[in-house]
Write an enzyme that holds these catalytic residues in place. Structure first.
Site, short mmCIF file in Angstrom:
data_model
loop_
_atom_site.label_atom_id
_atom_site.label_comp_id
_atom_site.label_asym_id
_atom_site.label_seq_id
_atom_site.Cartn_x
_atom_site.Cartn_y
_atom_site.Cartn_z
N SER A 65 0.90 -1.11 -0.04
CA SER A 65 -0.05 0.07 -0.11
C SER A 65 0.62 1.23 -0.11
O SER A 65 1.67 1.49 -0.90
CB SER A 65 -0.85 -0.05 0.92
OG SER A 65 -2.07 0.88 1.12
N ASP A 217 -6.08 -4.13 -2.00
CA ASP A 217 -4.86 -3.74 -1.11
C ASP A 217 -4.08 -5.12 -0.70
O ASP A 217 -4.55 -5.75 -0.12
CB ASP A 217 -5.37 -3.00 -0.13
CG ASP A 217 -4.34 -2.05 0.78
OD1 ASP A 217 -3.53 -2.74 1.28
OD2 ASP A 217 -4.64 -0.95 0.71
#
Length: 363
Positions: A65, A217
């Site tokens: 991320s 993610d």
């Protein structure tokens, strides 16, 4: 109280692996960078101070991320300009983040922006009902054109050709949606799409498709992934830089505080699982309980950590979407201070022994 307690000196031998040998007087390390939206600017500050100090030789980075964005910028800058190039690339990344749509670059739905309403209103049932309604909408509905300002930010601040050809190893995690499996991309595979996938929150962005597989993610299953560092030709020392608090003094009671804490628990869970496994293997090694066959497959990892606990504990989930420049610089300043504290108290342990005690927490 922090998760990672300082480890008392012990007779662990200095790492003998050739990849852990000092180069130009610097101590080789791997970096493990956790994700956390705009709080990644804290990590920016940590990295900026470590690069300025110049005593660490960063040879591998694993990330997810926002940590993956920082990692890619660092590797890109290192490839073209050494440590000062890495500092400039990180600065460019966060300036572009601020300038690309302000508070929505990490997917702020405007519902969560603290700048729009007073705090008392955000704690009301009316506000929470509106927030729930907003989250009930799919990004395929409220963003059918799949616009993502982060794409421009990445291409403006990262030289992907430099990343792909760099000697500094970079591992970026993303979550394969259909297979519920973590995929880790290496240097040659890393593009803007991979970084977008690694930072794709599914209630805010459409899944990022790579080679026919949709990704979310990376922090859901690996935040960050540690295992790539254990099976490659990398230094024994791993410096973990977290963004989510592991411990809180109080039990959350309001709806907002409960959601904030749940978010931290969910995004810390895969890291906790990996650290538990690391602690278990290190204990087996220290006690000489591995078989001769296993000894060739496992090695002693020296763990270090610069934690978010104590530095970001006063910030809410909503602030992870705040890319206002003053706020980002405040986070950077906190990160530099955290790095200063670590350099003073733990740098001497690099290449010698772990400076944190995983065994106490996970053993």
């Amino acid at each position: 109280m922090a998760l990672f307690k300082r480890k008392a000196p012990n007779p662990q031998p200095v790492a003998s692996d050739p990849t852990s040998a000092p180069r130009d007087g610097r101590r080789p390390v791997c970096l493990a960078l956790q994700g956390g939206g705009a709080h990644g600017a804290f990590q920016w500050g940590v990295l900026d101070r470590l690069l300025e100090d110049g005593r660490l030789d960063i040879r591998a980075v694993t990330a997810a991320s926002a940590g993956a964005m920082n990692g890619a910028a660092l590797v890109s800058g290192m490839a073209t300009g050494g440590p000062e190039g890495a500092r400039a690339a990180l600065d460019k990344l966060w300036r572009e983040t601020n300038q690309s749509g302000g508070k929505n670059v990490f997917g702020d739905s405007s519902i969560w922006s603290a700048a729009l309403t007073p705090g008392w209103l955000k704690d009301t049932a009316f506000w929470r009902a509106g927030e729930t309604l907003a989250l009930s909408m799919s990004p395929y509905e409220f963003n059918p054109l799949n616009l993502n300002p982060l794409k421009r930010v990445l291409n403006a601040s990262i030289d992907f050709a430099a990343v792909q050809g760099s000697e500094v190893k970079l591992h970026v995690a993303a979550t394969a949606v259909r297979h519920a499996r973590s995929r880790v991309f290496a240097n040659a595979e890393i593009t803007d799409q991979v970084l977008l996938a690694s930072a794709c929150l599914p209630h805010l962005f459409q899944a990022v498709e790579i080679e026919g597989e949709p990704y979310w993610d990376g922090g859901y299953l690996a935040n960050p992934p540690l295992w790539p560092l254990f099976y490659e030709d990398t230094p024994d020392d791993v410096l973990l830089i977290t963004l989510n608090a592991f411990e809180r003094a109080d039990t959350p009671r309001s709806a907002g505080d409960i959601m904030d804490r749940l978010n931290e628990v969910v995004f810390n869970a895969p890291l906790v699982a990996e650290l538990r496994a690391v602690a278990f293997v290190q204990e087996l090694i220290e006690q000489g309980r591995l078989t001769e066959d296993a000894k060739g497959r496992y090695r002693h990892i020296l763990m270090h950590a610069i934690e978010a606990d104590g530095w970001l504990g006063d910030l809410s989930l909503g602030s992870k979407f705040n890319t206002e420049w003053t706020f980002l610089n405040d986070l950077k300043a906190r990160g530099r201070a955290a790095a200063d504290e670590w350099l003073e108290s733990c740098f001497a342990e690099v290449g010698v022994r772990s400076s944190v005690d995983l065994g106490t927490r996970f053993g």
